[in-house]
Design a protein around this motif. Structure first.
Motif, PDB file in Angstrom:
ATOM      1  N   GLU A 307      -9.067  -9.151   2.916  1.00  0.00           N
ATOM      2  CA  GLU A 307      -8.485  -7.932   3.329  1.00  0.00           C
ATOM      3  C   GLU A 307      -7.011  -7.845   2.708  1.00  0.00           C
ATOM      4  OE1 GLU A 307      -7.877  -8.246   7.589  1.00  0.00           O
ATOM      5  OE2 GLU A 307     -10.262  -8.174   8.040  1.00  0.00           O
ATOM      6  N   LEU A 308      -6.448  -8.695   2.577  1.00  0.00           N
ATOM      7  CA  LEU A 308      -5.137  -8.510   1.654  1.00  0.00           C
ATOM      8  C   LEU A 308      -5.352  -8.248   0.306  1.00  0.00           C
ATOM      9  CD1 LEU A 308      -3.119 -11.230   3.362  1.00  0.00           C
ATOM     10  CD2 LEU A 308      -2.764  -8.752   3.696  1.00  0.00           C
ATOM     11  N   GLU A 311      -6.257  -4.517  -0.067  1.00  0.00           N
ATOM     12  CA  GLU A 311      -4.866  -4.062   0.187  1.00  0.00           C
ATOM     13  C   GLU A 311      -4.071  -4.021  -1.126  1.00  0.00           C
ATOM     14  OE1 GLU A 311      -2.634  -3.915   3.930  1.00  0.00           O
ATOM     15  OE2 GLU A 311      -4.151  -4.991   4.681  1.00  0.00           O
ATOM     16  N   GLU A 312      -4.181  -4.942  -1.493  1.00  0.00           N
ATOM     17  CA  GLU A 312      -3.254  -5.127  -2.965  1.00  0.00           C
ATOM     18  C   GLU A 312      -3.714  -4.394  -4.123  1.00  0.00           C
ATOM     19  OE1 GLU A 312      -1.018  -9.023  -4.872  1.00  0.00           O
ATOM     20  OE2 GLU A 312      -3.070  -9.043  -5.492  1.00  0.00           O
ATOM     21  N   LEU A 315      -2.915  -0.750  -3.272  1.00  0.00           N
ATOM     22  CA  LEU A 315      -1.641  -0.449  -3.795  1.00  0.00           C
ATOM     23  C   LEU A 315      -1.512  -0.155  -5.071  1.00  0.00           C
ATOM     24  CD1 LEU A 315       0.507  -2.891  -1.278  1.00  0.00           C
ATOM     25  CD2 LEU A 315       0.312  -0.720  -1.127  1.00  0.00           C
ATOM     26  N   VAL A 342       4.204   1.076   3.147  1.00  0.00           N
ATOM     27  CA  VAL A 342       2.935   0.210   3.284  1.00  0.00           C
ATOM     28  C   VAL A 342       3.332  -1.180   2.222  1.00  0.00           C
ATOM     29  CG1 VAL A 342       0.560  -0.063   2.525  1.00  0.00           C
ATOM     30  CG2 VAL A 342       1.205   2.168   3.300  1.00  0.00           C
ATOM     31  N   ALA A 343       3.878  -0.981   1.117  1.00  0.00           N
ATOM     32  CA  ALA A 343       3.992  -2.015   0.278  1.00  0.00           C
ATOM     33  C   ALA A 343       5.110  -2.912   1.131  1.00  0.00           C
ATOM     34  CB  ALA A 343       4.550  -1.680  -0.812  1.00  0.00           C
ATOM     35  N   GLU A 345       5.639  -3.460   4.239  1.00  0.00           N
ATOM     36  CA  GLU A 345       4.951  -4.176   5.569  1.00  0.00           C
ATOM     37  C   GLU A 345       3.525  -5.114   4.991  1.00  0.00           C
ATOM     38  OE1 GLU A 345       3.687  -1.273   8.245  1.00  0.00           O
ATOM     39  OE2 GLU A 345       5.890  -0.851   8.973  1.00  0.00           O
ATOM     40  N   PHE A 346       3.172  -4.920   3.953  1.00  0.00           N
ATOM     41  CA  PHE A 346       1.814  -5.614   3.325  1.00  0.00           C
ATOM     42  C   PHE A 346       2.551  -6.790   2.958  1.00  0.00           C
ATOM     43  CE2 PHE A 346       0.188  -7.050  -0.652  1.00  0.00           C
ATOM     44  CZ  PHE A 346      -0.907  -7.594  -0.437  1.00  0.00           C
ATOM     45  N   ARG A 349       3.280  -9.071   5.898  1.00  0.00           N
ATOM     46  CA  ARG A 349       2.018  -9.617   6.456  1.00  0.00           C
ATOM     47  C   ARG A 349       1.445 -10.648   5.682  1.00  0.00           C
ATOM     48  NH1 ARG A 349      -1.859  -6.397   6.394  1.00  0.00           N
ATOM     49  NH2 ARG A 349      -0.859  -4.652   5.564  1.00  0.00           N
ATOM     50  N   LEU A 350       1.693 -10.422   4.443  1.00  0.00           N
ATOM     51  CA  LEU A 350       0.872 -11.617   3.470  1.00  0.00           C
ATOM     52  C   LEU A 350       1.980 -12.843   3.569  1.00  0.00           C
ATOM     53  CD1 LEU A 350      -0.019 -10.773  -0.220  1.00  0.00           C
ATOM     54  CD2 LEU A 350       1.515 -12.929   0.173  1.00  0.00           C
TER      55      LEU A 350
END
Length: 412
Positions: A307-308, A311-312, A315, A342-343, A345-346, A349-350
């Protein structure tokens, strides 16, 4: 009307320029990747705490500048190369792929420089811009104050005109690299009787002035980098004013837009510029055991990492989309503001998942002998809060996007 033949040729020429630049940048970063200096390097410009780190990173920026890879989109008369939009992003991407260090003069390159380029006098552009690119002069940002962070317009630092000078008095906080900076982009109140947004002015403030006191602040990682700055009746030339008195709020909004990614003309690159953190997380998961097998073999963990990874990629694709005029014409600031939100907070979380992958090993601080990957994700997680706060907290960012960009009504 269909694009002309000349337009197509011009676009083709620009693409050739950027392709040549990419090849040159890739070769330079491959051949000149710095060796381990033998001491801890900061993960970002927010953690530069020692003179040893600062001077090493300054020398690295000077080397990249000497190779003609900084400020490539800035006009030639100010030290740039006048290349087409998107060129600096090419360099930043190659920096990220090579995993080389970031450029230490980020506030000068990404915030102060673009603002001066946009509204400065010819004399100010000639005076400051070349030295920003070469790292001969390093900049910091004097916006936030105790009691005036998210509500920045409530700032109380004053600048009183006295002949051909201003007298500055007040207090700034969370001032990254203030200890090493030669100049500060400073917001100060020049008209206390005006409405709070209207009485603010913007200064190019010389940090070596008499009456300036810098006091380091230590973060929860144990690292420095942040500071508070005290101004005790500091006298600066009136020529330090940028644009006009009372124009500070407009210029602050412009600078904050640059901070959130609205300009790519001097993007500072570094190991995070083109992604790569998910790849580091994958490598960690393959090397750390959970329940007697590599964490990468846990199906739940694999799904969360996947999932990450998606998302990467999204982005990175969004950054590309931001450079297509037809896709951003209606709301040009939407993607930069959303990207910052978004970046950051991403990244948080990562880094949190990285510690979860480590399991019991996550209790070891970065640099500890038993820490997995040197404790990279522990350090990244604690540092991530600086990014979800700095430049506007995530909560403030959502309000700005909703009210100022999307035109939604204020909540009651």
């Amino acid at each position: 009307m269909a694009p002309s033949h000349d337009t197509h040729e011009h676009e083709h020429e620009h693409e050739n320029e950027k392709r040549d630049l990419r090849e040159r940048a890739r070769a330079f970063f491959h051949d000149n990747r710095p060796a381990d200096p033998g001491f801890k390097l900061p993960q970002t410009f927010l953690e530069v705490e020692s003179e040893e780190q600062f001077l090493w990173l300054k020398a690295w920026q000077k080397q990249v500048h000497a190779a003609g890879l900084i400020g490539v989109e800035w006009p030639k008369q100010y030290g740039g190369q006048g290349m087409p939009p998107g060129s600096q992003r090419v360099v930043a991407e190659e920096m990220g792929r090579a995993g080389v260090p970031f450029l230490v003069n980020r506030i000068g390159l990404d915030w102060a420089g673009p603002t001066i380029l946009a509204v400065g006098t010819e004399e100010q552009k000639q005076r400051y811009l070349r030295n920003i690119l070469s790292c001969d002069e390093v900049w910091c940002q004097g916006f936030s104050e105790p009691g005036a962070g998210s509500d920045l317009a409530s700032l109380r630092t004053s600048a009183v005109r006295s002949g051909d000078h201003y007298i500055v008095h007040g207090h700034k906080v969370w001032t990254t690299q203030a200890f090493w900076a030669d100049y500060m982009i400073l917001l100060a109140r020049t008209d206390p009787a005006a409405p709070k947004h209207a009485g603010i002015s913007y200064f190019l403030f010389p940090m070596q002035s008499r009456g300036v006191f810098v006091r380091p602040l230590v973060k929860m990682t144990g690292e420095g980098g942040f500071n508070q700055v005290i101004f005790e009746d500091v006298e600066i030339p009136a020529s330090c004013l940028l644009a006009s008195e009372g124009d500070g709020w407009r210029l602050a909004v412009m600078t904050l837009a640059f901070e959130r990614g609205a300009s790519e003309g001097s993007a500072t690159g570094g190991a995070l510029a083109a992604g790569g953190e998910v790849a580091r997380l994958v490598a960690l998961a393959k090397g750390v055991c959970r329940d007697g097998r590599p964490a990468s073999e846990d199906p739940v963990m694999r799904d969360r990492i996947a999932e990450l990874a998606i998302e990467e990629e999204a982005l990175l694709a969004s950054a590309l989309r931001a450079r297509v005029p037809g896709l951003v014409e209606e709301r040009p600031l939407a993607l930069p503001f959303l990207g910052k939100l978004v970046a950051t907070e991403f990244g948080q979380r990562l880094a949190a998942l990285g510690q979860e992958v480590e399991g019991p090993l996550a209790q070891h601080a970065f640099g500890a002998e038993r820490a997995a990957d040197g404790g990279h994700f522990q350090r990244a997680y604690m540092n991530s809060f600086g990014f979800t706060i700095g430049g506007g907290t995530s909560e403030i960012q959502r309000n700005l996007i909703g009210e100022k960009i999307l035109g939604l009504p204020k909540s009651t």
